[in-house]
Design a protein around this motif. Sequence first.
Motif, PDB file in Angstrom:
ATOM      1  N   ILE A  39       0.831  -1.200   0.000  1.00 12.51           N
ATOM      2  CA  ILE A  39       0.000   0.000   0.000  1.00 12.51           C
ATOM      3  C   ILE A  39       0.871   1.257   0.000  1.00 12.51           C
ATOM      4  N   GLU A  41      -9.237   5.649   4.396  1.00 13.78           N
ATOM      5  CA  GLU A  41      -9.067   4.834   3.194  1.00 13.78           C
ATOM      6  C   GLU A  41      -7.863   3.888   3.364  1.00 13.78           C
ATOM      7  N   PRO A  48      -3.173  11.283  -8.062  1.00 14.10           N
ATOM      8  CA  PRO A  48      -3.674  10.797  -6.777  1.00 14.10           C
ATOM      9  C   PRO A  48      -3.055  11.573  -5.608  1.00 14.10           C
ATOM     10  N   ILE A  77       1.452   6.938   0.594  1.00 16.77           N
ATOM     11  CA  ILE A  77       0.313   6.115   0.180  1.00 16.77           C
ATOM     12  C   ILE A  77      -0.506   6.970  -0.769  1.00 16.77           C
ATOM     13  N   PHE A  78      -0.608   6.525  -2.019  1.00 21.24           N
ATOM     14  CA  PHE A  78      -1.426   7.280  -2.964  1.00 21.24           C
ATOM     15  C   PHE A  78      -2.876   6.837  -2.838  1.00 21.24           C
ATOM     16  N   SER A  79      -3.755   7.795  -2.734  1.00 23.40           N
ATOM     17  CA  SER A  79      -5.171   7.470  -2.618  1.00 23.40           C
ATOM     18  C   SER A  79      -5.697   6.860  -3.909  1.00 23.40           C
ATOM     19  N   GLU A  80      -6.601   5.896  -3.749  1.00 22.47           N
ATOM     20  CA  GLU A  80      -7.266   5.332  -4.928  1.00 22.47           C
ATOM     21  C   GLU A  80      -8.598   6.034  -5.160  1.00 22.47           C
ATOM     22  N   GLU A  81      -8.949   6.919  -4.241  1.00 19.43           N
ATOM     23  CA  GLU A  81     -10.279   7.552  -4.328  1.00 19.43           C
ATOM     24  C   GLU A  81     -10.213   9.054  -4.592  1.00 19.43           C
ATOM     25  N   THR A  99      -8.377  12.436  -6.015  1.00 25.81           N
ATOM     26  CA  THR A  99      -7.353  12.970  -6.909  1.00 25.81           C
ATOM     27  C   THR A  99      -7.226  14.474  -6.726  1.00 25.81           C
ATOM     28  N   ARG A 156      -7.765  -0.192   3.350  1.00 24.46           N
ATOM     29  CA  ARG A 156      -6.915  -0.985   2.453  1.00 24.46           C
ATOM     30  C   ARG A 156      -5.983  -1.896   3.234  1.00 24.46           C
TER      31      ARG A 156
END
Length: 591
Positions: A294, A367, A316, A304-308, A310, A371
């Motif tokens: 992650i 988030e 991200p 940690i790059f967000s997947e939700e 941007t 994860r």
Amino acid sequence: MNDHEVLPLLDQIGHVVSEAITRARPELAGSDPVVRRSDRADFQSNAALALARRLRVQPADLAADLVADLAPALDPARGPVAAVERSGPGFLNITLAEHAVWAQVAARLASPRLGVGTPERGRRTVIDYSAPNIAKEMHVGHLRTTVIGDSLARVLDLLGAEVVRQNHLGDWGTQFGMLIQYLDEHPEISWRQADLAGDVSAVSALDQLYRSARAAFDADPAFADRSRARVVALQSGEPATLARWAEIVAESEKAFRAVYDRLGVLLTPEDSVGESSYNPVLAATASELVDAGIAVDSAGALVIFSEEVTGPEGAPVPLMLRKRDGGYGYDTTDLATIRHRLRDLKAHRLLYVTDARQALHFRLVFEAARRAGWLTDDAEATHVAYGTVLDRDGRPFRTRAGGAVRLTDLLDAAVARARAVVADRDHGLSPAELDQIAERAGIGAVKYADLSTSRVRDYVFDLDRMVSFTGNTGVYLQYAHTRIRSILRRAGDSHPEVDPELPMEREERALALALDGFGATLIEVSRTLEPHRLCGYLYDLARAFTAFYEVCPVLGSAEPVRGNRLALCQLTARTLSRGLGLLGIAAPERM
Ligand code: ARG
């Protein structure tokens, strides 16, 4: 149900209507009876409207069937329903039996917890609130988190939750290197509480010294280097540096404690679990996130790059887990914190009461926790965000010099204003009594003004309005309580007997039904995390009492009417005092 729980009439009626639905249409068993308070009758059910579509029948026809099937419930002797009629396109208007309403008053009065249930039982809830920063004074920005968090802790506790309060003090970071170095180089400056004169607190002295340290850091590169070396010493646990740091923390906490005592908040030293306490697990937290794939390297930093979420250019948004220089920051601490609360404390519900401006931070932390598998469907995490305190011109509240307004100054000003208002009304108070009442009224006014505005909105800090004896204010509610207490004292503070067979005046009925809604209001607060709903409820209750008292003489009535009315007075006084207590506000006997 707990032993002292009293089922609200609304729920009782809900059950009665549910049974009628099942009798009329067995296939609809288990549907929501959609019972609400009503202006036309005591309650109304909109079930027929909601359900008719499912059955492809006319709502009015279904409503007629329900009326027929409610007939067996209309046992005027014991059931809670006295009459049902169909109205409009398919509403059911429901009138309560008077004995049922009186019985409800008696039952709540007999319960030490006013009949409130414990629907939160078995739910471990962590509430993160207050969290001031060590060596900095508490300012207006800490007011909201402290009073909202404290009120939620009290409400959830009454509802049976296992509340874990966490004061996430800002007690770690590179700024301490600067401060410790400066203190070491200026042993002549006193800053410990014991060495300070008058009402200067250690934290205010430290706040000043921190500014001087900052100035020296910016002006003198050699001091800056020595400060950086101090940070390394602190982080590696060098004993003398660590001891000095611990002393700064302890002195600051003493000053916070004085503010907490004055505000009457529940936070104790045991609730202080500052950022520093997560230090030993930061590295393990980071490597767990790396192993899980992650956390990734980004130009030498660990992120940690967000997947939700941007950013502006579609990139991200990152959480910073480890800076390029190897340092850990606020993001890392909060990741270690959420991991601890879920994995070690085994919490079911996590509440973070902070400024709305931290919304993105918490979204990213939640988030990442999801994860990482820490935050599962068995638990929920909520950022309990709140708006900004504004001045009368609608700008964020600041001192004339542009600095943050100290919380103690704000409380002093409110108490002084409350003192003037109370003194104006009652000239028979001794100065000592006046001081005590002014303190409770002033602090209560500030807390109430804060809690009574919808949480996410900004609000204007307006002292004159806050301490007013009229309108939706803490002072008005405290005063309403004292008036009822005075009636009860004049009646000899007896235990009134309720005769359920007496007829009921309209205002008695309205007051009794308002009293019956206390528990439902608390459940609303727990669901929405919005204490202003409790404020609105108490305000409406106080007004229902006034309306009742205007037309229903209490002390001037003969028994048994007098007993029933005294019971209403007593239940109102206890509900107001309990409700104010859940807001963390005192309900004095006199003012
Ligand atoms: N100390 C921080 C501040 O003053 C608030 C901390 C809130 N809690 C948290 N877990 N991040 O802004």
